[in-house]
Design a protein around this motif. Structure first.
Motif, PDB file in Angstrom:
ATOM      1  N   SER A  24       0.843  -1.193   0.000  1.00 46.48           N
ATOM      2  CA  SER A  24       0.000   0.000   0.000  1.00 46.48           C
ATOM      3  C   SER A  24       0.877   1.241   0.000  1.00 46.48           C
ATOM      4  N   VAL A  25       0.253   2.387  -0.218  1.00 49.12           N
ATOM      5  CA  VAL A  25       0.964   3.664  -0.132  1.00 49.12           C
ATOM      6  C   VAL A  25       1.449   3.902   1.294  1.00 49.12           C
ATOM      7  N   VAL A  26       0.657   3.481   2.264  1.00 53.14           N
ATOM      8  CA  VAL A  26       1.068   3.625   3.669  1.00 53.14           C
ATOM      9  C   VAL A  26       2.335   2.814   3.941  1.00 53.14           C
ATOM     10  N   ALA A  27       2.387   1.593   3.432  1.00 54.67           N
ATOM     11  CA  ALA A  27       3.579   0.763   3.615  1.00 54.67           C
ATOM     12  C   ALA A  27       4.787   1.391   2.932  1.00 54.67           C
ATOM     13  N   PHE A  87      -1.520  19.195   3.558  1.00 51.58           N
ATOM     14  CA  PHE A  87      -1.921  18.253   2.512  1.00 51.58           C
ATOM     15  C   PHE A  87      -1.336  16.852   2.733  1.00 51.58           C
ATOM     16  N   PRO A  88      -0.007  16.697   2.828  1.00 46.87           N
ATOM     17  CA  PRO A  88       0.512  15.326   3.023  1.00 46.87           C
ATOM     18  C   PRO A  88       0.121  14.733   4.369  1.00 46.87           C
ATOM     19  N   ILE A  89       0.010  15.563   5.405  1.00 46.82           N
ATOM     20  CA  ILE A  89      -0.378  15.046   6.718  1.00 46.82           C
ATOM     21  C   ILE A  89      -1.786  14.477   6.669  1.00 46.82           C
ATOM     22  N   VAL A  90      -2.709  15.234   6.080  1.00 48.16           N
ATOM     23  CA  VAL A  90      -4.100  14.779   6.005  1.00 48.16           C
ATOM     24  C   VAL A  90      -4.216  13.563   5.095  1.00 48.16           C
ATOM     25  N   THR A  91      -3.533  13.598   3.963  1.00 50.54           N
ATOM     26  CA  THR A  91      -3.587  12.459   3.047  1.00 50.54           C
ATOM     27  C   THR A  91      -3.156  11.174   3.744  1.00 50.54           C
ATOM     28  N   LEU A  92      -1.997  11.202   4.389  1.00 53.93           N
ATOM     29  CA  LEU A  92      -1.506   9.998   5.059  1.00 53.93           C
ATOM     30  C   LEU A  92      -2.379   9.627   6.252  1.00 53.93           C
ATOM     31  N   GLY A  93      -2.959  10.626   6.914  1.00 52.95           N
ATOM     32  CA  GLY A  93      -3.861  10.330   8.021  1.00 52.95           C
ATOM     33  C   GLY A  93      -5.114   9.624   7.560  1.00 52.95           C
ATOM     34  N   ILE A  94      -5.677  10.095   6.463  1.00 57.22           N
ATOM     35  CA  ILE A  94      -6.864   9.452   5.892  1.00 57.22           C
ATOM     36  C   ILE A  94      -6.547   8.011   5.495  1.00 57.22           C
ATOM     37  N   LEU A  95      -5.408   7.818   4.839  1.00 58.30           N
ATOM     38  CA  LEU A  95      -5.049   6.481   4.380  1.00 58.30           C
ATOM     39  C   LEU A  95      -4.731   5.556   5.544  1.00 58.30           C
ATOM     40  N   ARG A  96      -4.073   6.059   6.576  1.00 57.26           N
ATOM     41  CA  ARG A  96      -3.766   5.238   7.742  1.00 57.26           C
ATOM     42  C   ARG A  96      -5.052   4.760   8.430  1.00 57.26           C
ATOM     43  N   ALA A 191      -4.954  -3.207   7.766  1.00 61.43           N
ATOM     44  CA  ALA A 191      -4.173  -4.019   6.823  1.00 61.43           C
ATOM     45  C   ALA A 191      -4.643  -3.725   5.402  1.00 61.43           C
ATOM     46  N   LEU A 192      -4.057  -2.708   4.801  1.00 62.22           N
ATOM     47  CA  LEU A 192      -4.437  -2.305   3.450  1.00 62.22           C
ATOM     48  C   LEU A 192      -3.722  -3.161   2.409  1.00 62.22           C
ATOM     49  N   GLY A 193      -4.392  -3.366   1.279  1.00 57.60           N
ATOM     50  CA  GLY A 193      -3.809  -4.119   0.176  1.00 57.60           C
ATOM     51  C   GLY A 193      -3.876  -3.338  -1.115  1.00 57.60           C
ATOM     52  N   GLY A 194      -3.313  -3.900  -2.145  1.00 57.91           N
ATOM     53  CA  GLY A 194      -3.238  -3.206  -3.420  1.00 57.91           C
ATOM     54  C   GLY A 194      -4.578  -2.848  -4.021  1.00 57.91           C
ATOM     55  N   ASP A 195      -5.616  -3.612  -3.715  1.00 53.95           N
ATOM     56  CA  ASP A 195      -6.928  -3.354  -4.297  1.00 53.95           C
ATOM     57  C   ASP A 195      -7.742  -2.323  -3.535  1.00 53.95           C
ATOM     58  N   ASP A 196      -7.292  -1.928  -2.356  1.00 55.57           N
ATOM     59  CA  ASP A 196      -8.009  -0.894  -1.601  1.00 55.57           C
ATOM     60  C   ASP A 196      -7.924   0.436  -2.344  1.00 55.57           C
ATOM     61  N   ILE A 197      -8.987   1.234  -2.244  1.00 56.92           N
ATOM     62  CA  ILE A 197      -9.033   2.526  -2.929  1.00 56.92           C
ATOM     63  C   ILE A 197      -8.225   3.550  -2.153  1.00 56.92           C
ATOM     64  N   VAL A 198      -7.388   4.299  -2.867  1.00 57.92           N
ATOM     65  CA  VAL A 198      -6.597   5.348  -2.250  1.00 57.92           C
ATOM     66  C   VAL A 198      -7.167   6.723  -2.578  1.00 57.92           C
ATOM     67  N   PHE A 199      -7.575   6.963  -3.831  1.00 61.02           N
ATOM     68  CA  PHE A 199      -8.092   8.270  -4.240  1.00 61.02           C
ATOM     69  C   PHE A 199      -9.339   8.138  -5.108  1.00 61.02           C
ATOM     70  N   ASN A 219      -2.224   1.082  -7.907  1.00 57.78           N
ATOM     71  CA  ASN A 219      -2.007   2.055  -8.975  1.00 57.78           C
ATOM     72  C   ASN A 219      -0.871   3.018  -8.614  1.00 57.78           C
ATOM     73  N   LEU A 220      -0.910   3.548  -7.394  1.00 57.63           N
ATOM     74  CA  LEU A 220       0.098   4.532  -7.012  1.00 57.63           C
ATOM     75  C   LEU A 220       1.457   3.894  -6.761  1.00 57.63           C
ATOM     76  N   VAL A 221       1.472   2.683  -6.205  1.00 57.76           N
ATOM     77  CA  VAL A 221       2.749   1.982  -6.039  1.00 57.76           C
ATOM     78  C   VAL A 221       3.362   1.718  -7.410  1.00 57.76           C
ATOM     79  N   ALA A 222       2.535   1.308  -8.371  1.00 57.18           N
ATOM     80  CA  ALA A 222       3.028   1.052  -9.725  1.00 57.18           C
ATOM     81  C   ALA A 222       3.576   2.333 -10.351  1.00 57.18           C
TER      82      ALA A 222
END
Length: 244
Positions: A24-27, A87-96, A191-199, A219-222
């Motif tokens: 995931s992006v979090v990982a 922006f990055p703080i909120v983004t990562l907070g939402i994803l976490r 426990a997020l995986g590649g198929d979870d929605i990020v945006f 998508n974003l890791v790729a």
């Protein structure tokens, strides 16, 4: 399979990348924190925040979202902000917290904002104070229940003059207060995986109503792995600099 585009690749560029290099992006960010904790992650207004500082702030926000707002995996939260530390703080907070982020242009009109909030089913929005007049116009036409506002100087340590929150929004939370309270709360890792929605990234809407393009963590890791493959000279670990 015939792949004629590979003929245009520069020498040394691989034909394939590992789109599961990180789950995931979090990982991906966690791996950067582990390696570069005390190095600058973002710079704004002449100040820098380290990877460790961004990590702590995003964890505090995620804990607040989970414990105080009941945000769960798959929920959709909106962020309407310019490119500042928030922006990055909120983004990562939402994803976490396991949620997906709905990116909204801070210059959008009330009509454009209402469409995107309704289209994505957003109940919580984190919004720059200067954008709150647009939200105040249409909030009663949307499912939004919680509004968290932020200023230009949040997390920078600078007292930067910032637009006030529209007085028509009578029940808002301040990001600074949310982070302070969240730092004392428990974060339940997701426990997020590649198929979870990020945006949910909406299109420009120039020819019709904007449509929410769904992007997954994979998508974003790729995209990150593609960038590293095509521009290795710009991705020296710990030294690369990107302007956004």
């Amino acid at each position: 399979m015939n792949k004629p585009w590979i003929k245009t690749y520069a020498p040394g560029v691989p034909a394939e990348i590992d789109d599961d290099a990180y789950p995931s992006v979090v990982a991906l960010f966690d791996a950067a924190v582990e390696r570069f904790a005390d190095m600058p992650a973002f710079e704004c207004f002449g100040r820098a925040m380290t990877y460790a500082e961004i990590d702590r702030a995003s964890r505090a926000l995620a804990a607040y979202l989970q414990q105080k707002l009941g945000v769960r995996r798959g929920d959709r939260l909106a962020l309407m902000s310019p490119n500042i530390f928030a922006f990055p703080i909120v983004t990562l907070g939402i994803l976490r917290a396991g949620a997906a982020q709905v990116n909204i242009n801070p210059l959008y009109t009330p009509r454009e904002l209402a469409h995107q909030l309704n289209d994505a089913g957003v109940e919580t929005i984190v919004i720059f104070g200067g954008s709150t007049p647009a939200l105040a116009e249409i909030i009663d036409q949307t499912p939004v229940k919680t509004v968290i506002t932020h200023d230009l100087g949040d997390c920078s340590g600078l007292a930067i003059p910032s637009p006030t929150v529209d007085l028509r929004l009578t029940s808002t939370l301040r990001l600074a207060d949310v982070l302070a309270e969240g730092a004392r709360l428990r974060l339940d890792p997701v426990a997020l995986g590649g198929d979870d929605i990020v945006f949910f990234q909406h299109t420009g809407g120039t020819t019709s109503l904007s449509k929410g393009a769904i992007l997954s963590h994979r998508n974003l890791v790729a995209n990150t792995e593609q960038f590293k493959a095509f521009l290795p000279e710009a991705t020296e670990p710990g030294r690369e600099v990107t302007s956004c």
